[in-house]
Structure formats: structure tokens, C-alpha cells
Design a protein around this motif. Structure first.
Motif, short mmCIF file in Angstrom:
data_model
loop_
_atom_site.label_atom_id
_atom_site.label_comp_id
_atom_site.label_asym_id
_atom_site.label_seq_id
_atom_site.Cartn_x
_atom_site.Cartn_y
_atom_site.Cartn_z
N GLU A 1 0.90 -1.26 0.08
CA GLU A 1 -0.14 0.10 -0.17
C GLU A 1 0.89 1.42 0.17
N GLN A 2 1.85 1.25 0.90
CA GLN A 2 2.93 2.35 0.84
C GLN A 2 3.67 2.59 -0.62
N ILE A 3 3.83 1.57 -1.30
CA ILE A 3 4.33 1.86 -2.69
C ILE A 3 3.42 2.30 -3.62
N ALA A 4 1.83 1.68 -3.54
CA ALA A 4 0.87 2.11 -4.54
C ALA A 4 0.66 3.57 -4.17
N ASP A 5 0.76 4.12 -2.97
CA ASP A 5 0.27 5.49 -2.72
C ASP A 5 1.38 6.53 -3.16
N ARG A 6 2.58 6.05 -3.73
CA ARG A 6 3.44 6.83 -4.68
C ARG A 6 3.73 6.53 -6.01
N LEU A 7 2.62 5.65 -6.45
CA LEU A 7 2.63 5.61 -7.98
C LEU A 7 1.69 6.58 -8.68
N GLU A 8 2.03 7.13 -9.72
CA GLU A 8 1.33 8.56 -10.09
C GLU A 8 0.46 7.80 -11.44
N SER A 9 -0.94 7.37 -10.92
CA SER A 9 -1.80 6.97 -11.83
C SER A 9 -3.31 7.07 -11.22
N GLY A 10 -4.27 7.14 -12.04
CA GLY A 10 -5.67 7.12 -11.65
C GLY A 10 -5.91 6.11 -10.76
N THR A 11 -5.61 4.86 -10.84
CA THR A 11 -5.77 3.76 -10.10
C THR A 11 -4.42 3.02 -9.85
N VAL A 12 -4.38 2.39 -8.73
CA VAL A 12 -3.26 1.50 -8.46
C VAL A 12 -4.00 0.26 -7.48
N TRP A 13 -3.67 -0.75 -8.24
CA TRP A 13 -4.33 -2.14 -7.57
C TRP A 13 -3.26 -2.80 -6.71
N VAL A 14 -3.64 -3.59 -5.78
CA VAL A 14 -2.47 -4.23 -5.19
C VAL A 14 -3.12 -5.85 -5.43
N ASN A 15 -2.23 -6.67 -5.80
CA ASN A 15 -2.18 -8.04 -6.09
C ASN A 15 -3.54 -8.44 -7.10
N THR A 16 -3.69 -7.61 -7.87
CA THR A 16 -4.45 -7.64 -8.82
C THR A 16 -4.52 -6.50 -9.73
N HIS A 17 -5.32 -6.48 -10.83
CA HIS A 17 -5.09 -5.31 -11.97
C HIS A 17 -6.36 -5.10 -12.94
N PHE A 18 -6.83 -4.01 -13.49
CA PHE A 18 -7.94 -4.02 -14.33
C PHE A 18 -9.11 -4.54 -13.54
N ALA A 19 -9.39 -4.25 -12.19
CA ALA A 19 -10.60 -4.70 -11.51
C ALA A 19 -11.43 -3.28 -11.46
N LEU A 20 -12.15 -3.33 -12.46
CA LEU A 20 -13.05 -2.27 -12.37
C LEU A 20 -14.49 -2.48 -11.87
N ALA A 21 -15.24 -1.52 -11.40
CA ALA A 21 -16.58 -1.65 -10.75
C ALA A 21 -17.64 -0.61 -11.33
N PRO A 22 -18.89 -0.53 -11.31
CA PRO A 22 -19.62 0.53 -11.85
C PRO A 22 -19.82 1.51 -10.70
N ASP A 23 -19.47 1.26 -9.28
CA ASP A 23 -19.70 2.20 -8.30
C ASP A 23 -18.40 2.90 -8.05
N VAL A 24 -17.12 2.67 -8.86
CA VAL A 24 -15.61 3.04 -8.53
C VAL A 24 -15.33 4.10 -9.44
N PRO A 25 -15.22 5.34 -9.28
CA PRO A 25 -14.54 6.17 -10.42
C PRO A 25 -13.41 5.67 -11.03
N PHE A 26 -13.26 5.93 -12.49
CA PHE A 26 -11.98 5.27 -13.19
C PHE A 26 -11.75 6.54 -14.11
N GLY A 27 -10.51 6.70 -14.07
CA GLY A 27 -10.02 7.77 -15.04
C GLY A 27 -8.35 7.76 -14.82
N GLY A 28 -7.68 8.64 -15.67
CA GLY A 28 -6.35 8.87 -15.68
C GLY A 28 -5.54 10.02 -15.22
N ARG A 29 -4.38 10.13 -15.00
CA ARG A 29 -3.58 11.17 -14.77
C ARG A 29 -2.71 11.53 -15.76
#
Length: 482
Positions: free
Chosen positions: A426-454
Motif C-alpha cells: 500500500e505504501q508503494i501504491a500511494d507513491r505511484l502516479e496513476s488514476g488507479t493503483v491495485w494491489v495483487n490484482t489489476h484491471f478490476a473495474l466496478a460500476p460504483d468506483v470512479p475510473f480515470g487517468g492522470r
């Protein structure tokens, strides 16, 4: 009208008359173009192509329909979205097969796209559009309400032609906008088919679908009567969209390219992590803006991880999406196929190819999933977005260095961190510059979670309350009480 349920083969598609939806009527294009099955290279259908007059007619119809649709009860608009979801559900299997034939992805993946569309539509239909009370005291009552913008241009990509059609259309309709949809020139069929059902589902002009051979997008993005553009595509194209809309200060949401990284921590389970990263690096044959494209692995795991990833790539079954054994389909179109072949040359010249690395014969646009190690990050294979089944694995020794390298890109769509120590991840994730950072998964989208880019991966968001509000303007009501 031929029902979607009958269009389950390439012969059915070739015999079907595809038409645009303009002001409640199904109409021919000013011209037509062939649609190619990327797994065979053969023509499977002919799709309509709009000219300037038809684009203007579509926008005019949407503009004329806007006041009545805006003023319709939200509950009525939501009910229409639910009815659309029901139609899609009833025709799930046939729509999925059409997606396979026009896009190339395996049937299981196409079916998942349809299922996601149903889920998203129903979730959006249930969302509240209630205003937000900012102040309610003795001095004043202040409420922020959301008002529809007007005519929305929804411009779709070829990698998820149906899912994106639904998830752009549903929030636009719920919030009271009218819509002109422009599918990708190479994957228009699934949207055009559902347009046939929409003709009797929504009032004339509320939804319009125009065909394109590559020239319609700029007509919409520069049109003075289009109030918002929702665009998904490359960063280069997104910049042109933004410039085109500047003259009328259009509201714009851009979901653009990505060069997502995955950082594999030294405590990661190699086999489990390689399996997860393989899935989200090569899904849709690597033709996903938010797929993993750069993989950073700690030196202590580097060799074993490369071996695991290469083994999975070498064992992948590549073929026609309608073959139940197929795991990965073709590159979607001939132009992108040529781009991917150039990337293969770079892989052989600038790295060590440990899996794949070749084009498959047979008439379609097939490339084996390719894993490259020992490649320098100055290579375009790493520094640019590789939109195809070619993935690079780099080693690191210090996590600060890995983070800096992951962030050293103009893109900022997504990233992921893989390891057993979740607090450290989580500490690493907080430092990564992107709209979303996942831990131990990727591309996990959901209709109630905003998704966009930096950065240059986009502007604005899709999904969630925030995504719904992108289809509206803020409207403040301030009532003084003294």
C-alpha cells in the motif's frame, strides 16, 4: 427487422442490412464499408458510413429531442435503461458472438463484456440524482443540483465496442442528455444492432447512431451543437479531440492510453504473481489501455518470474474467438497488426525474447503472446504504449528506483503492486502516479468506483457518482433567509 438473435454467424452478418439510427428511423449511410473478421481477414458485413449532412441531421435530432427528454421524470429515464439491460440480457449469446466476429476476442471474453454491460446499465439506472445540500441554516439554504448538458457525442474504441457503448449511453440518458453515438469504423456492428432495438425503446432523436469510416469524429467534436464529448482512444487522438472542442468550450471526458506498470515485491509468490500478471498483461491480446505493459521484478525473483511468465505465454492457445479452446484472439485490425509487427522487430533487436516473438500464418492478424527480458527502458518497446501481446520484464534492486522508473512516463492510467506484505504494498501504491493503483490484482473495474487517468492518460472520470456527474453541469440554488 432481423432480430439480433438470428445474427450468430458470419453468413448471417453478411446478409443483414445494417443501418444507422437517425431521429427514430433506421436509414442507410451515404456510403458503406466492409467489416473484417480479424481472425480470418474476410469480409463479414457491410456497415453504413455517414456524410456531413447525416451527422448534422443526427445532432439536430438530438438537439430537438433534448428539452422533452431533459424534462422527463428521472424514474422514466431509468426504466428505459433497465429495459435496455433486459433486451441485452435476452440476446446475450448472440450479441457476444457478433462481438467475436467483429472484434476477434474469445467468446468467453465477449460474453463477459455483455455481462458487464448489463451490470453497469442496471447499476446506473438505480443511481440517485438528488442534489447535495451545502448549507441549511438561519442565514441561507444552498443546494448543488446537477443539470444535463445537452447533446453528448459518445465516441467508441474498437477494443471494447459494446461495453463502452452501454457505459457511455446509460449515464448520458439517465442524466437527461440526448446522444449521438459514433462506433469505431472497424467494430460498428454490435452498436448498430442494438440501435435497432433502441428505435422503439426511446423517443425519436434521443439516441442516434452514425457510421464512420474515419472522418465523422472531427465533425462531432467540432460541432457547435454538441455540448459534451465522451471519448475513449489513444492519447494522440484525445489531444485532437480536446483541441477540436476548445472553440465552444465543450465538456470533455477523455479515457486515453496507458503504459501501466506492475511492481513485483521481493516477498511475492512467484507462481501466483506470474499467473495474475499474465492474465492482466495479455487479456484481449494486450489491446487494453489499462493492461500491464511494463513489469518490474526484484532481482531475487527475476529469473524465476521470467520463466513462469514465459511458460504461460508459450502454452497459450491462440485462434479464432469462436473456437472454445481459444484463449487469445487476433489483433483487431490490419493497421494495428502492422504496428504490432514493428514492435516484434524491436523485441528481437533490443531485448531477449523468451516466449512468442512471431506472427502466425493462416489469414488472420495473429501474433503469439511475447515476453521480452533484458530490454533497456530507453527502447520504445518500454517507453511507449505497446498495444498488443508483447510485454517487457525489467529487474530492480531498490524499491525507490522501481517507483521512480514506473512513474517515468507521460501516462498515468493504472499501476499495480504485487506482494505478500500488504502494508508495504500500500505504501508503494500511494507513491505511484496513476488514476488507479491495485494491489495483487489489476484491471478490476466496478460500476460504483470512479475510473480515470492522470497526466496524459485522460481527463475526467467514468463510473461511480463522479462519472455520472461528468454528464452534468453544477447548478447552485442559493436562498437567503435574512
Amino acid at each position: 427487422m432481423t432480430a439480433v438473435s438470428t445474427l450468430a454467424s458470419s453468413r448471417d452478418l453478411l446478409q443483414h442490412k445494417f443501418q444507422q439510427l437517425l431521429n427514430g428511423k433506421l436509414v442507410d449511410g451515404a456510403a458503406s464499408q466492409p467489416v473484417i473478421d480479424p481472425a480470418t481477414g474476410r469480409v463479414i458485413a457491410h456497415a453504413p458510413v455517414a456524410d456531413r449532412q447525416q451527422v448534422d441531421d443526427a445532432v439536430a435530432a438530438a438537439k430537438a429531442a433534448f428539452p422533452a427528454w431533459r424534462d422527463a421524470p428521472v424514474a422514466d429515464r431509468a426504466d428505459i435503461i433497465r429495459q435496455l439491460a433486459n433486451i441485452i440480457e435476452e440476446r446475450r449469446d448472440e450479441i457476444a458472438r457478433v462481438i467475436v466476429l467483429e472484434n476477434g476476442k474469445p467468446l468467453a471474453d465477449a460474453t463477459a463484456d455483455v455481462e458487464y454491460s448489463i451490470t453497469w446499465a442496471r447499476h446506473i439506472a438505480d443511481m440517485s440524482l438528488d442534489g447535495t445540500v451545502i448549507r441549511d441554516d438561519d442565514e441561507a439554504y444552498v443546494e448543488v443540483r446537477r443539470k444535463p448538458i445537452g447533446v453528448v457525442a459518445a465516441i467508441l474504441p474498437w477494443n471494447f465496442p459494446f461495453f463502452q457503448f452501454v457505459y457511455k449511453l446509460a449515464p448520458a440518458l439517465l442524466t437527461g442528455n440526448t446522444v449521438v453515438v459514433k462506433p469505431s469504423p472497424t467494430t460498428p456492428l454490435s452498436a448498430l444492432l442494438v440501435g435497432e432495438a433502441l428505435r422503439s425503446l426511446v423517443p425519436a432523436g434521443v439516441v442516434n447512431i452514425v457510421g464512420d469510416a474515419g472522418e465523422v469524429g472531427p465533425m462531432l467534436t467540432s460541432h457547435p451543437d454538441v455540448g459534451k464529448v465522451s471519448f475513449t482512444g489513444s492519447t494522440a487522438a484525445g489531444k485532437r479531440v480536446m483541441a477540436s472542442g476548445a472553440e465552444t468550450l465543450k465538456r470533455i471526458v477523455l479515457e486515453l492510453g496507458g503504459n501501466d506498470s506492475a511492481i513485483v515485491m521481493p516477498d511475492a509468490d512467484v507462481k501466483k504473481t506470474a499467473a495474475g500478471i499474465y492474465t492482466w498483461a495479455f487479456a484481449n491480446s494486450g489491446q487494453v489501455c489499462i493492461s500491464i505493459k511494463r513489469i518490474y521484478v526484484h532481482s531475487s525473483l527475476y529469473d524465476s518470474f521470467c520463466d513462469e511468465l514465459a511458460e504461460r505465454a508459450n502454452n497459450a492457445v491462440v485462434g479464432h474467438g469462436l473456437d472454445p479452446e481459444t484463449e487469445l484472439g487476433p489483433i483487431q485490425n490490419a493497421r494495428q497488426f502492422e504496428t504490432v509487427k514493428e514492435s516484434l522487430k524491436l523485441a528481437h533487436a533490443q531485448g531477449t525474447v523468451i516466449a512468442g516473438g512471431e506472427v502466425l500464418d493462416g489469414g488472420g492478424y495473429f501474433v503469439r503472446p511475447t515476453v521480452v527480458r533484458d530490454v533497456d527502458e530507453s527502447s520504445p518497446l518500454v517507453s511507449a504504449e505497446t498495444f498488443g501481446p508483447i510485454r517487457s520484464v525489467m529487474r530492480y534492486d531498490d524499491v525507490d528506483d522501481a517507483i521512480a522508473r514506473a512513474n517515468n512516463t507521460p501516462y498515468g492510467l493504472g499501476n499495480s503492486v504485487w506482494g505478500e506484505d500488504l502494508d508495504a504494498a500500500e505504501q508503494i501504491a500511494d507513491r505511484l502516479e496513476s488514476g488507479t493503483v491495485w494491489v495483487n490484482t489489476h484491471f478490476a473495474l466496478a460500476p460504483d468506483v470512479p475510473f480515470g487517468g492522470r497526466k496524459q492518460s485522460g481527463l475526467g472520470v467514468e463510473f461511480g457518482r463522479e462519472g455520472i456527474e461528468e454528464y452534468t453541469d453544477a447548478h447552485v440554488i442559493h436562498i437567503a433567509r435574512q
